[in-house]
Design an enzyme around this catalytic site. Structure first.
Site, mmCIF file in Angstrom:
data_model
loop_
_atom_site.group_PDB
_atom_site.id
_atom_site.type_symbol
_atom_site.label_atom_id
_atom_site.label_comp_id
_atom_site.label_asym_id
_atom_site.label_seq_id
_atom_site.Cartn_x
_atom_site.Cartn_y
_atom_site.Cartn_z
ATOM 1 C CB CYS A 126 -1.921 1.822 5.981
ATOM 2 S SG CYS A 126 -1.453 1.092 4.672
ATOM 3 C CG HIS A 173 -1.995 -0.926 0.964
ATOM 4 N ND1 HIS A 173 -3.271 -1.051 1.881
ATOM 5 C CD2 HIS A 173 -2.345 -2.240 0.315
ATOM 6 C CE1 HIS A 173 -3.970 -1.783 1.479
ATOM 7 N NE2 HIS A 173 -3.477 -2.564 0.763
ATOM 8 C CB SER A 211 -9.654 6.954 5.088
ATOM 9 O OG SER A 211 -9.500 6.704 6.324
ATOM 10 C CB CYS A 259 -6.439 -0.362 5.011
ATOM 11 S SG CYS A 259 -4.551 -0.869 4.976
ATOM 12 C CD GLU A 271 -1.967 4.657 3.319
ATOM 13 O OE1 GLU A 271 -2.737 5.163 3.406
ATOM 14 O OE2 GLU A 271 -1.572 3.502 2.454
#
Length: 262
Positions: free
Chosen positions: A180, A150, A175, A177, A152
């Site tokens: 993260c 991901h 936003s 998950c 992040e």
């Protein structure tokens, strides 16, 4: 035979009071001064001079000053004065100027780069306490075939080994998950700026429960960019957020829909 002088002729003239005073004044003028009289006259002259002459503040006078009997402490050396006048301040690192819109522009640039590579348009960045970006990253699940890649996570990985995680600000276009969010809590990140949470609402409640400060910008650029991708590639998006395929397609899902063309 010589005549005898008369008594009136041989008698000395009588002295008057005025002549007597003049004689005494002349004798006093010719008399040598004694030590006692010299000291008294000197003291009188010094006191009169000191009383008559008043020097302006800060200016020296040529008249002799009367010495004081009060002892005066000696002035400290110049080095001692300079050392005592210094104000010792503990070194403080400069605090970051909070500019979420400018930082979000960098995360959006990462998201568009991921889209150009054939991946999901989500980007992230890390900002230090001086307001400088120290790391960037974008979603690379499709590019690397890595379900944990991901935006992040890539951004945290690119930041390398460090010990100032609690002073960093995580910027993400979407936003985060629960994976993260858990990584942010693990590293002790206390401040997260989120572009939008309409297309996907992550584990924001978990972050808030652990004292993380969240700033949701509701940026229309972030929202529109991801929405266009979800509409065009729903299967890739559902795979990214962990949604299972429909029951009819479960036996035939071979992952052939790899996302947009590179």
């Amino acid at each position: 035979m010589a005549k005898k002088k008369s008594k009136s002729a041989s008698r000395k003239p009588a002295r008057t009071k005025s002549s007597t005073g003049r004689v005494k004044a002349a004798k006093a003028a010719t008399r040598k001064p004694t030590k006692r009289s010299t000291a008294r006259s000197t003291a009188r002259g010094a006191s009169r001079s000191a009383a008559a002459v008043v020097a302006p503040p800060g200016l020296a006078t040529s008249q002799p000053s009367v010495r004081s009997t009060t002892p005066v402490a000696a002035a400290p050396p110049a080095a001692t004065v300079r050392e005592s006048s210094r104000v010792r301040i503990s070194p403080l690192r400069p605090k970051a100027v909070f500019e979420p819109q400018a930082w979000m522009a960098e995360a959006l640039r990462e998201a568009r780069q991921g889209l150009n590579e054939g991946g999901i348009p989500i980007g992230a960045a890390l900002v230090d306490r001086r307001g400088e970006i120290v790391s960037r990253g974008h979603n690379m699940r499709v590019q690397l075939g890595d379900p944990t890649a991901h935006a992040e996570m890539i951004c945290l990985r690119n930041a390398g080994r460090r010990r100032d995680w609690s002073e960093l600000i995580l910027i993400t276009t979407l936003s985060p998950c629960i994976m993260c969010s858990g990584a942010a809590l693990l590293f002790g990140i206390r401040n997260i700026v989120i572009g939008e949470n309409q297309n996907f609402l992550g584990a924001e409640n978990l972050l808030i429960q652990h004292g993380v400060k969240l700033t949701v910008l509701r940026d229309p650029r972030c929202q529109e960019l991801l929405k266009q991708f979800i509409d065009a590639y729903p299967e890739v998006w559902n795979e990214d957020i962990g949604l299972p395929p429909p029951p009819d397609d479960a036996d035939h899902d071979d992952g052939s829909d790899a996302g947009p063309e590179k």
